[in-house]
Design a protein around this motif. Structure first.
Motif, short mmCIF file in Angstrom:
data_model
loop_
_atom_site.label_atom_id
_atom_site.label_comp_id
_atom_site.label_asym_id
_atom_site.label_seq_id
_atom_site.Cartn_x
_atom_site.Cartn_y
_atom_site.Cartn_z
N HIS A 27 0.84 -1.20 0.00
CA HIS A 27 0.00 0.00 0.00
C HIS A 27 0.88 1.25 0.00
O HIS A 27 2.12 1.18 0.04
CB HIS A 27 -0.96 0.00 1.20
CG HIS A 27 -0.30 -0.26 2.51
ND1 HIS A 27 0.46 0.67 3.16
CD2 HIS A 27 -0.28 -1.38 3.30
CE1 HIS A 27 0.91 0.18 4.29
NE2 HIS A 27 0.49 -1.08 4.41
N ALA A 28 0.21 2.41 -0.04
CA ALA A 28 0.91 3.68 -0.21
C ALA A 28 1.91 3.97 0.91
O ALA A 28 2.94 4.60 0.67
CB ALA A 28 -0.10 4.82 -0.29
N ARG A 31 5.27 2.60 0.09
CA ARG A 31 5.95 3.44 -0.90
C ARG A 31 6.49 4.71 -0.25
O ARG A 31 7.63 5.12 -0.53
CB ARG A 31 5.00 3.79 -2.03
CG ARG A 31 5.64 4.53 -3.20
CD ARG A 31 4.63 4.75 -4.33
NE ARG A 31 5.29 5.23 -5.53
CZ ARG A 31 5.52 6.53 -5.79
NH1 ARG A 31 5.15 7.45 -4.90
NH2 ARG A 31 6.11 6.90 -6.91
N GLU A 32 5.70 5.31 0.61
CA GLU A 32 6.12 6.57 1.24
C GLU A 32 7.35 6.39 2.12
O GLU A 32 8.27 7.22 2.08
CB GLU A 32 4.96 7.15 2.04
CG GLU A 32 3.87 7.74 1.16
CD GLU A 32 2.67 8.23 1.95
OE1 GLU A 32 2.75 8.25 3.21
OE2 GLU A 32 1.66 8.58 1.32
N ILE A 33 7.40 5.32 2.91
CA ILE A 33 8.58 5.15 3.76
C ILE A 33 9.80 4.77 2.91
O ILE A 33 10.92 5.11 3.26
CB ILE A 33 8.35 4.12 4.90
CG1 ILE A 33 8.11 2.71 4.37
CG2 ILE A 33 7.22 4.57 5.81
CD1 ILE A 33 8.03 1.68 5.49
N SER A 34 9.56 4.12 1.79
CA SER A 34 10.67 3.78 0.88
C SER A 34 11.24 5.05 0.25
O SER A 34 12.47 5.22 0.15
CB SER A 34 10.20 2.83 -0.21
OG SER A 34 9.76 1.61 0.34
N LEU A 35 10.37 5.95 -0.18
CA LEU A 35 10.84 7.21 -0.77
C LEU A 35 11.55 8.05 0.28
O LEU A 35 12.56 8.70 -0.02
CB LEU A 35 9.65 7.97 -1.36
CG LEU A 35 8.98 7.32 -2.57
CD1 LEU A 35 7.77 8.15 -3.02
CD2 LEU A 35 9.96 7.16 -3.73
N ALA A 36 11.03 8.04 1.50
CA ALA A 36 11.69 8.77 2.59
C ALA A 36 13.08 8.21 2.84
O ALA A 36 14.05 8.96 3.04
CB ALA A 36 10.85 8.70 3.85
N VAL A 75 2.06 -0.80 -6.82
CA VAL A 75 2.10 0.25 -5.80
C VAL A 75 3.45 0.97 -5.79
O VAL A 75 3.50 2.19 -5.64
CB VAL A 75 1.81 -0.35 -4.40
CG1 VAL A 75 2.09 0.66 -3.29
CG2 VAL A 75 0.37 -0.83 -4.32
N SER A 76 4.54 0.23 -5.95
CA SER A 76 5.88 0.83 -5.84
C SER A 76 6.09 1.92 -6.88
O SER A 76 6.49 3.03 -6.56
CB SER A 76 6.96 -0.23 -5.95
OG SER A 76 6.92 -0.86 -7.22
N SER A 77 5.85 1.62 -8.13
CA SER A 77 5.84 2.59 -9.22
C SER A 77 6.98 3.61 -9.13
O SER A 77 6.77 4.81 -9.16
CB SER A 77 4.49 3.33 -9.23
OG SER A 77 4.37 4.17 -10.34
N HIS A 78 8.19 3.09 -9.01
CA HIS A 78 9.37 3.97 -8.93
C HIS A 78 10.58 3.18 -9.42
O HIS A 78 10.77 2.03 -9.01
CB HIS A 78 9.58 4.44 -7.49
CG HIS A 78 10.53 5.58 -7.38
ND1 HIS A 78 11.91 5.42 -7.45
CD2 HIS A 78 10.33 6.92 -7.20
CE1 HIS A 78 12.49 6.59 -7.31
NE2 HIS A 78 11.56 7.52 -7.16
N LEU A 190 -2.41 4.10 6.73
CA LEU A 190 -2.74 2.86 6.04
C LEU A 190 -1.98 1.68 6.64
O LEU A 190 -0.82 1.78 7.03
CB LEU A 190 -2.38 2.95 4.55
CG LEU A 190 -3.36 3.67 3.63
CD1 LEU A 190 -2.78 3.76 2.23
CD2 LEU A 190 -4.70 2.95 3.60
N SER A 191 -2.65 0.53 6.69
CA SER A 191 -2.01 -0.72 7.08
C SER A 191 -2.63 -1.84 6.29
O SER A 191 -3.80 -1.76 5.88
CB SER A 191 -2.17 -1.00 8.58
OG SER A 191 -3.50 -1.40 8.87
#
Length: 201
Positions: A27-28, A31-36, A75-78, A190-191
């Motif tokens: 989930h999002a 992705r957010e913690i990965s980008l961080a 979801v990852s889309s990066h 989200l979880s």
């Protein structure tokens, strides 16, 4: 040496964050913690290690690995978030065994183990968690409702002497383990558990 397609190559000197989990579903917030982590830790890539079956979780309700991989890729889309089934390829089930294997296969890479604060709270139940902490630096990323619990957990207390300031997080991948940083990040509620519950409702 197992044969893996690009971007996996034992000769590459990359700074790689490893985010393990069931991703049931991805989930999002993943992705957010990965980008961080990519930004704050100055990583080249983040690899999502989609587990065939988490030893601490029931197989009941667990989607097939192929389905979870497909969802994680959507979801990852990066380009710098790489979704993998490396634990399946390596035939490992416990995080300590997986990280040992990755260190053997990719000796020149600089790995950082990434985890949400929710996982730090229960890491004491993981097999050989002290070995994990001694094997590579750990970055814990904030998760809603878990900051205080995670900070006061047994594992956090044990790693307190090795805690790195957030201001020095960019150099974490180059540090000798044990090394540990707690990163305050954008909080996404989200979880995977909540998503599955909503689907059943």
């Amino acid at each position: 040496m197992i044969k893996l397609p690009p971007p996996f190559g034992s000769h590459q000197r990359l700074r790689v964050g490893l985010l393990g989990g069931s991703f049931n579903p991805a989930h999002a917030a993943h992705r957010e913690i990965s980008l961080a982590a990519l930004h704050r830790l100055r990583l080249d890539q983040v690899w999502w290690l989609v587990s065939p079956q988490n030893p601490l979780k029931s197989a009941r309700g667990m989607a097939p690995l192929a389905q979870r991989l497909e969802g994680a890729r959507r979801v990852s889309s990066h380009p710098r978030i790489i979704v993998t089934a490396l634990e399946d390829r390596l035939s490992t089930r416990y995080t300590a065994d997986t990280l040992n294997a990755l260190r053997r296969h990719y000796p020149v890479m600089r790995f950082v183990w990434l985890m949400g604060a929710d996982n730090l709270s229960q890491m004491r139940h993981w097999q050989d968690w002290r070995h994990i902490a001694a094997l590579m630096p750990i970055a814990v990323l904030d998760r809603p409702g878990y900051s205080l619990k995670a900070s006061s957990s047994l594992v956090a207390q044990a790693l307190r002497p090795y805690r790195v300031a957030q201001s020095q997080a960019a150099a974490l991948a180059a540090r000798q383990a044990p090394a540990f940083v707690f990163l305050k990040t954008k909080l996404n509620p989200l979880s995977a558990t909540a998503i599955r519950a909503k689907r059943k409702a």
